[in-house]
Design an enzyme around this catalytic site. Structure first.
Site, PDB file in Angstrom:
ATOM      1  N   ASP A  96       0.806  -1.224   0.000  1.00 19.52           N
ATOM      2  CA  ASP A  96       0.000   0.000   0.000  1.00 19.52           C
ATOM      3  C   ASP A  96       0.834   1.267   0.000  1.00 19.52           C
ATOM      4  O   ASP A  96       0.383   2.302  -0.476  1.00 19.52           O
ATOM      5  CB  ASP A  96      -0.995  -0.010   1.167  1.00 19.52           C
ATOM      6  CG  ASP A  96      -0.360  -0.292   2.520  1.00 19.52           C
ATOM      7  OD1 ASP A  96       0.861  -0.539   2.590  1.00 19.52           O
ATOM      8  OD2 ASP A  96      -1.097  -0.258   3.519  1.00 19.52           O
TER       9      ASP A  96
ATOM     10  N   ASP B 294       4.882   0.881  13.546  1.00 21.90           N
ATOM     11  CA  ASP B 294       4.260  -0.434  13.717  1.00 21.90           C
ATOM     12  C   ASP B 294       5.154  -1.517  14.298  1.00 21.90           C
ATOM     13  O   ASP B 294       4.653  -2.419  14.976  1.00 21.90           O
ATOM     14  CB  ASP B 294       3.698  -0.987  12.396  1.00 21.90           C
ATOM     15  CG  ASP B 294       2.427  -0.284  11.979  1.00 21.90           C
ATOM     16  OD1 ASP B 294       1.810   0.366  12.834  1.00 21.90           O
ATOM     17  OD2 ASP B 294       2.060  -0.401  10.805  1.00 21.90           O
TER      18      ASP B 294
END
Ligand SMILES: *[C@@H]1O[C@H](CO)[C@@H](O)[C@H](O)[C@H]1NC(C)=O
Ligand SMILES: *[C@@H]1O[C@H](CO)[C@@H](O)[C@H](O)[C@H]1NC(C)=O
Ligand SMILES: *[C@@H]1O[C@H](CO)[C@@H](O)[C@H](O)[C@H]1NC(C)=O
Ligand SMILES: *[C@@H]1O[C@H](CO)[C@@H](O)[C@H](O)[C@H]1NC(C)=O
Ligand SMILES: *[C@@H]1O[C@H](CO)[C@@H](O)[C@H](O)[C@H]1NC(C)=O
Ligand SMILES: *[C@@H]1O[C@H](CO)[C@@H](O)[C@H](O)[C@H]1NC(C)=O
Ligand SMILES: *[C@@H]1O[C@H](CO)[C@@H](O)[C@H](O)[C@H]1NC(C)=O
Ligand SMILES: *[C@@H]1O[C@H](CO)[C@@H](O)[C@H](O)[C@H]1NC(C)=O
Ligand SMILES: *[C@@H]1O[C@H](CO)[C@@H](O)[C@H](O)[C@H]1NC(C)=O
Length: 838
Positions: free
Chosen positions: A58, A469
């Site tokens: 993405d 993350d």
């Protein structure tokens, strides 16, 4: 999966001819993290050419798989003017002319991306591309980015492509291999579903549009347009969401008998069964889904059958990835899009959905049978050593991409929010209760981290990273995946790092509070191997920038919402009222423990009392947004500041500044080892010097050489961070937003031995492992390779010999082309040649 929204228009005009900078050839490689580190929305096997596989991400572009199962990035050429190419919303590999590859790219459909999208067209499997601009935006990092594929090639007439747009733009068609596009006016559904109509940013309130286009090749014959085409649309409730054309897309009807309660994520046709299989979720993904269904549509009879694998209280997720084994009609697999507890879930049937088995099953709560063996050899930090709640969801989450190799029933791959998993023994799943398949981490070469900060201290490991993350890593060896992410405290995102100049094994890191409440400052005295919480920090204060004083006793913290704060000896942080809350750039002097620097707007501030009070010192001209302050590692008061108005330098502790001629704008900057012993440190800058690029100056900013090239654009310049290596002249680290960390060395320079060997005296520190060209498991040699895409990478004379399993050629490869004795350089594909045993 981690991303930072863009708040400003980023694209800048650049000229191809630089005014004042020469260029110097660099060789660039990824710092190997090895597990991907981000969302992989889909993995697409070409149905006609064995071994031709692509993955799309993405925020980090697309990849092609190599013969040894490593991956090569295809869009590294994307520079600041083309950063939205890294948002890959759909991918099509041509089943007829398998050299053809199409990518629908663009990052956001809201204001965060000012640019329209485009179809990137390759006729050589992604070695290079031409661009077909679209008259609307494409959202590679928008909600619903895992549905699809919404870009497809007609298998009977490969000049024809369809593309299902977002934002109410409907269905588009090309008849000239994607060069020109026109709207299919007879297709009127555009998708009514938006995740959150109240989102004023436009991110969650923009229609996701069309989900997928699926041809029924059996309805036609080679050479003529395929008559029967199905389209799934992201709508629910009152609007039908599965449509069919029987006349090659001229007219369309809703498929009769459909159930439009949920959103159709995937529509996969089983030609042998003459059946369309569909996965549904009640959210668009990728993070959501609390209910869903799996349906099949018998094209011959028009009959719909609900084949959802579980029901009742066992159904607490939607369905994402769906794949079938074309060699075994009736064998279907489907993934729970997000089963956050107790684990991700995947189901398999061999009888067309009458009966299913899961990859794990409850025995009696809390007892579970796990029908898999987990192997994270190629990225150890992913699995057993990962300690966040999310990371222990071993099977995965955000599972939209699930694919069985059409040529090998045992081979499968699936994408998660974190990595690519898969395996080579899938048929073992069909062995009843004794089944046990091996899930392997298979993302070698996929480097998708969103990098927040990098430091290269003068002692200890060469590089320490802060990432979104996945916390961050100590890179004891640049070419070997780390064993662990930062732990204890474990945060999903680390936003900044600093080291103490006089005692550089002392490190500070700060988190942005996105995973756990609690204190978001941690300190290490052993170069990041172990950490302790800074209990001086208040709960719920997070984000921003951090600086550690020269002796490591004082932490200055420009928080994201609680102003600037300071703490000495881990005492409670107190407010620094003499600095504005808008302060975004801070730094410590690297020699004098009492001195800190800060910048806001055009004002430069200095503290000489350990950060307790600051006063305005010199002026940064017309600057409105200082980006970064870096300080000479050996000289107190020698300071550089990058701003929207260029680069400023002070040698008198910020009292006066000179501007660097020719630098009109600067973002990340760093100092590294000097060219000559005792010389001024090499200065690295992401800057506009007659054009936006990455530059090095060996004479404190008088002369510059551009160090990036046409093959290495590094995406959005304002998102990137830089560190200079203080021990290796010329070496620079660039952290990107979606393509991980690169390290660059002057081409042809032999890296000195100190570059990868830890120097710290600590005995508890992990020992650096062997070089990456040595196989790490007997069944799957892992080899390193440089990232490469277009054919314009600099070539250089081979200076050494590649070891067995190492790379020895391929597009853009500038490394050794000779192999160690006992092995032969073997072409695997245009991108990748490898030294294989004779
Ligand atoms: C792509 O590379 C091929 C082979 O080097 C070259 O012939 C072709 O012109 C290139 N195409 C583009 C669009 O750059
Ligand atoms: C569509 O699905 C969403 C999410 O489940 C739900 O809130 C909404 O009510 C549905 N729309 C209709 C018209 O049923
Ligand atoms: C449609 O699907 C929903 C969810 O699976 C189900 O509850 C409902 O009964 C179905 N409607 C029909 C008419 O089958
Ligand atoms: C579709 O329906 C026909 C007619 O009932 C049946 O013969 C065929 O087996 C069905 N196909 C599948 C895959 O169930
Ligand atoms: C499958 O193998 C793994 C590890 O080898 C083991 O932990 C697991 O219990 C096995 N599953 C079953 C059902 O035997
Ligand atoms: C976990 O990390 C330790 C080092 O801290 C390493 O020795 C060990 O091999 C790692 N475990 C796995 C399963 O990778
Ligand atoms: C931190 O945030 C949590 C959740 O919003 C809240 O319950 C807690 O009271 C806050 N703690 C402090 C010290 O503000
Ligand atoms: C550090 O800077 C302060 C303020 O300028 C000065 O008073 C002090 O002497 C310096 N310390 C050292 C060790 O040079
Ligand atoms: C700092 O000084 C040391 C000792 O003289 C030297 O080895 C090192 O190269 C200097 N560092 C830089 C970045 O100039």
């Amino acid at each position: 999966m981690y991303w930072r929204p863009f708040s400003a228009v980023l694209a800048l005009a650049s000229t191809s001819c630089l005014v004042s900078a020469a260029s110097q050839s660099y060789s660039w490689k990824n710092v190997k993290i090895g597990g991907g580190g981000g969302f992989v929305p889909n993995i697409v096997f070409n149905p006609s050419e064995q071994g031709l596989v692509y993955a799309r991400t993405d925020i980090g572009g697309a990849y092609i798989m190599n013969a040894d199962e490593s991956w090569t990035p295809l869009l590294d050429f994307a520079d600041n003017d083309h950063w939205n190419y890294w948002g890959t919303d759909a991918l099509a590999t041509d089943p007829v002319d398998t050299n053809r590859l199409y990518l629908a790219t663009g990052m956001y459909t809201n204001s965060w991306d000012p640019n329209d999208g485009q179809i990137l067209i390759s006729t050589n499997k992604g070695q290079n591309f031409t661009v077909s601009p679209l008259p609307f935006k494409v959202g590679g990092n928008m909600p619903g980015r895992g549905v699809g594929e919404r870009l497809v090639v007609d298998p009977n007439s490969n000049n024809i492509l369809f593309f299902g747009a977002r934002s109410g733009n409907g269905l588009w068609k090309s008849t000239d291999f994607a060069q020109t596009w026109s709207k299919v006016e007879t297709f009127t559904a555009t998708g009514n579903y938006v995740p959150d109509p109240t989102d004023t940013t436009g991110y969650n309130s923009d229609p996701i549009g069309l989900a997928w286009v699926t041809f029924d090749p059996t309805s036609g014959e080679s050479g003529s347009p395929t008559p029967r085409i199905f389209v799934g649309v992201v709508s629910n409730g009152t609007q039908e969401n599965i449509f069919v054309s029987e006349d090659a897309g001229s007219t369309w009807n809703a498929v009769a008998g459909q159930n439009n309660t949920y959103l159709p994520h995937k529509g996969v046709l089983s030609a042998a069964e003459h059946t369309l299989y569909i996965s549904y979720s009640n959210g668009a993904g990728p993070y959501d889904g609390t209910l869903g269904a799996v349906m099949k549509y018998n094209i011959t009879t028009g009959e719909w059958t609900d084949i959802t694998p579980v029901s009742g209280s066992d159904l607490y997720f939607g369905f994402g990835g769906l794949t079938l084994d074309p060699q075994r009609p009736g064998t279907i697999m489907v993934a729970a899009l997000n089963s956050w507890w107790p684990n991700g879930q995947i189901f398999r049937t061999t009888d067309g959905g009458q009966t299913w088995t899961g990859i794990w099953e409850w025995v009696d709560y809390p007892e579970i049978n796990y029908y898999y063996t987990y192997d994270d050899t190629s990225a150890p930090w992913l699995g057993a050593n990962a300690t966040t709640t999310a990371l222990t969801t071993q099977v995965g989450w955000m599972m939209e991409g699930l694919s069985i190799d059409p040529f090998d029933s045992n081979h499968w791959l699936y994408g998660t929010g974190e990595t690519i998993y898969g395996g080579h023994d899938l048929l073992k799943w069909d062995l009843g209760d004794s089944r046990n398949v091996t899930i392997e981490s298979l993302a070698d070469g996929v480097e998708e981290e969103s990098v927040e900060s990098l430091i290269s201290p003068p002692t200890g490991p060469s590089l320490i990273s802060a990432v979104g993350d996945d916390g961050g890593f100590v890179h004891y060896d640049l070419d070997t995946p780390p064993a662990n992410m930062f732990q204890n405290p474990t945060w999903s995102t680390t936003v900044d790092l600093d080291y103490a100049g006089n005692d550089p094994t002392n490190i500070v890191r700060i988190g942005n509070g996105d995973s756990s409440s609690g204190k978001q400052v941690a300190l290490s005295t052993d170069s990041g191997n172990t950490w302790s919480q800074d209990y001086g920090a208040a709960d719920n204060v997070s984000g921003g920038k951090v600086a550690l004083s020269a002796n490591g006793d004082t932490v200055l913290w420009a928080t994201s919402g609680n102003g600037v704060q300071v703490s000495q000896y881990t005492n409670s942080f107190s407010a620094v009222s003499s600095l504005p809350a808008s302060t975004t750039a801070i730094a410590s002097d690297k020699r004098n423990d009492s001195i800190f620097y800060a910048a806001s707007g055009s004002s430069f501030y200095v503290s000489t009392d350990g950060g307790t009070t600051f006063s305005v010192s010199g002026s940064l001209g017309e600057s409105t947004s200082p980006v970064k302050i870096v300080v000479h590692p050996n000289i107190t008061g020698d300071v550089w500041v990058s701003t929207d108005q260029g680069l400023f330098h002070s040698t008198d502790t910020g009292s006066t500044f000179t501007t660097v001629p020719g630098v009109t704008e600067a973002w990340a900057i760093a100092l590294g080892a000097p060219a000559t012993t005792g010389g001024y440190p090499a200065l690295f800058a992401a800057a506009n010097i007659g054009g936006v690029g990455y530059f090095r100056s060996d004479d404190a900013g008088t002369n510059w050489a551009q160090i990036n090239d046409a093959s290495h654009g590094f995406g959005s310049v304002s998102s990137n961070v830089i560190a200079g290596d203080p021990r290796v002249y010329g070496r620079v680290y660039i952290g990107t937003n979606g393509r991980g960390i690169f390290y660059g060395d002057i081409a042809g320079a032999a890296p000195p031995p100190s570059s990868t060997a830890p120097i710290s005296s600590s005995t508890s520190k992990p020992v650096s492992s062997s070089t990456s060209s040595v196989p790490v498991s007997s069944s799957a040699p892992i080899s390193s390779h440089s990232s490469s895409a277009p054919s314009s990478a600099p070539s250089s004379t081979p200076t050494s010999v590649a070891s067995q399993w190492g790379q020895c050629g391929g597009t853009g490869w500038a490394g050794p082309t000779a192999c160690a004795s006992g092995s032969t350089c073997t072409v695997q594909n245009p991108y990748y040649s490898q030294c294989l045993p004779q």
